[in-house]
Design a protein around this motif. Structure first.
Motif, short mmCIF file in Angstrom:
data_model
loop_
_atom_site.label_atom_id
_atom_site.label_comp_id
_atom_site.label_asym_id
_atom_site.label_seq_id
_atom_site.Cartn_x
_atom_site.Cartn_y
_atom_site.Cartn_z
N ALA A 147 45.76 -17.36 59.03
CA ALA A 147 44.57 -17.55 59.86
C ALA A 147 44.43 -19.00 60.30
O ALA A 147 44.48 -19.92 59.48
N SER A 148 44.21 -19.20 61.59
CA SER A 148 43.92 -20.54 62.12
C SER A 148 42.47 -20.64 62.58
O SER A 148 42.01 -21.72 62.95
N GLU A 164 48.37 -17.43 64.13
CA GLU A 164 49.52 -17.90 64.89
C GLU A 164 50.71 -16.96 64.69
O GLU A 164 51.05 -16.63 63.56
N VAL A 165 51.29 -16.55 65.79
CA VAL A 165 52.50 -15.72 65.77
C VAL A 165 53.55 -16.41 66.64
O VAL A 165 53.28 -17.42 67.29
N THR A 182 45.29 -18.40 54.60
CA THR A 182 45.00 -19.53 55.48
C THR A 182 46.25 -20.30 55.89
O THR A 182 47.17 -20.48 55.10
N ASP A 183 46.22 -20.75 57.13
CA ASP A 183 47.27 -21.61 57.66
C ASP A 183 46.81 -23.06 57.57
O ASP A 183 45.62 -23.34 57.35
N LEU A 184 47.73 -24.00 57.78
CA LEU A 184 47.38 -25.42 57.67
C LEU A 184 46.40 -25.87 58.73
O LEU A 184 45.63 -26.80 58.52
N ARG A 185 46.40 -25.24 59.89
CA ARG A 185 45.56 -25.69 61.00
C ARG A 185 44.17 -25.07 61.00
O ARG A 185 43.43 -25.21 61.96
N LEU A 186 43.80 -24.38 59.93
CA LEU A 186 42.49 -23.74 59.88
C LEU A 186 41.36 -24.77 59.76
O LEU A 186 40.34 -24.65 60.43
N ASN A 187 41.53 -25.78 58.92
CA ASN A 187 40.49 -26.79 58.73
C ASN A 187 41.05 -28.01 58.04
O ASN A 187 42.23 -28.04 57.67
#
Length: 255
Positions: A147-148, A164-165, A182-187
């Motif tokens: 999740a971003s 992101e895909v 969670t992905d790195l770019r979420l927060n």
């Protein structure tokens, strides 16, 4: 609504990992440990959702030895309301696999009955990227991975996840309860301030064991030996294309 966040204690990302002399695993004695970076993002997202009015309570959970309580204290200092510590002494020969972790988290989720479970998409020590998906499968809940962006609709009991895909971004809508990784770019996770670190000492940490949760964590995998990757040889400067072709053919044997 409750949000359950799983956190993991790992060797700090800035520390050079060393293999034990007996090659039974990675050296962790007198090594700086910290919360897995992806788990920090998961905690931060849970706190932001609570602050936005989408949740009433954030519960942090971890699995590991007594020292893992430090990771829970960090989550509590960041703002989590309380914590669950599943005590487990690691076995270097038969490590705790993602499926066993997912089974334990499933048992915790069934006890706490959260509306949402948030995990980091992977841990920086084993890079498995499996626990969240396995947990969703065991609970038979919908899942949103990598999740971003996360939006919760408390009234409709829906979660909208932007992920992101390979082809760009994908937006999916999930019925709650659900599992999100969670992905790195979420927060950008917040820092734990000194006053909050002191307050965290008075917050509740519930201690249980896998046996208390009726979870069988016996591993089907046995670690025979852990070794460091071979050191990379120094590069050389070649004077001509012919010399390069000769190296590729006779030394590297790729032609």
């Amino acid at each position: 609504m409750k949000i359950l966040v799983a956190v993991k204690r790992v060797v700090d990302y800035a520390v050079k990992v060393r293999v034990k002399p007996d090659r039974t695993g990675v050296e962790t004695t007198n090594v700086k440990m910290s919360m897995n970076p992806f788990c920090e993002i998961a905690v931060e997202e849970a706190l932001r959702l609570r602050e936005a009015g989408a949740a009433a309570e954030v519960i942090a959970a971890t699995i590991g030895p007594a020292q893992s309580a430090d990771t829970l204290r960090t989550a509590l200092a960041m703002g989590a309301d309380r914590a669950v510590h599943v005590l487990h002494e690691p076995d270097p020969v038969r490590p705790l696999l993602p499926l066993a972790v997912a089974k334990i988290l499933r048992a915790v989720a069934l006890q706490e009955k959260p509306g949402l479970v948030i995990l980091g998409k992977q841990a920086i020590d084993d890079d498995c990227n499996q626990t969240g998906q396995m947990l969703a499968g065991l609970l038979q809940w919908p899942q949103g991975t990598f999740a971003s962006k996360v939006l919760l609709d408390k009234e409709k009991q829906k979660a909208t996840v932007e992920r992101e895909v390979d082809g760009g971004l994908e937006t999916i809508c999930l019925d709650l309860p659900a599992v999100i990784t969670t992905d790195l770019r979420l927060n950008q996770p917040r820092y734990a301030t000194l006053p909050n670190i002191m307050k965290a000492k008075s917050k509740v940490i519930k201690k249980v064991t896998p046996e208390d949760l009726n979870v069988d964590i016996r591993s089907d995998m046995e670690v025979i030996e852990v070794t460091e990757p071979p050191k990379r040889k120094a590069g050389v400067i070649l004077s001509s294309v012919d010399e390069l072709l000769d190296k590729l053919k006779n030394e590297a044997r790729v032609l």
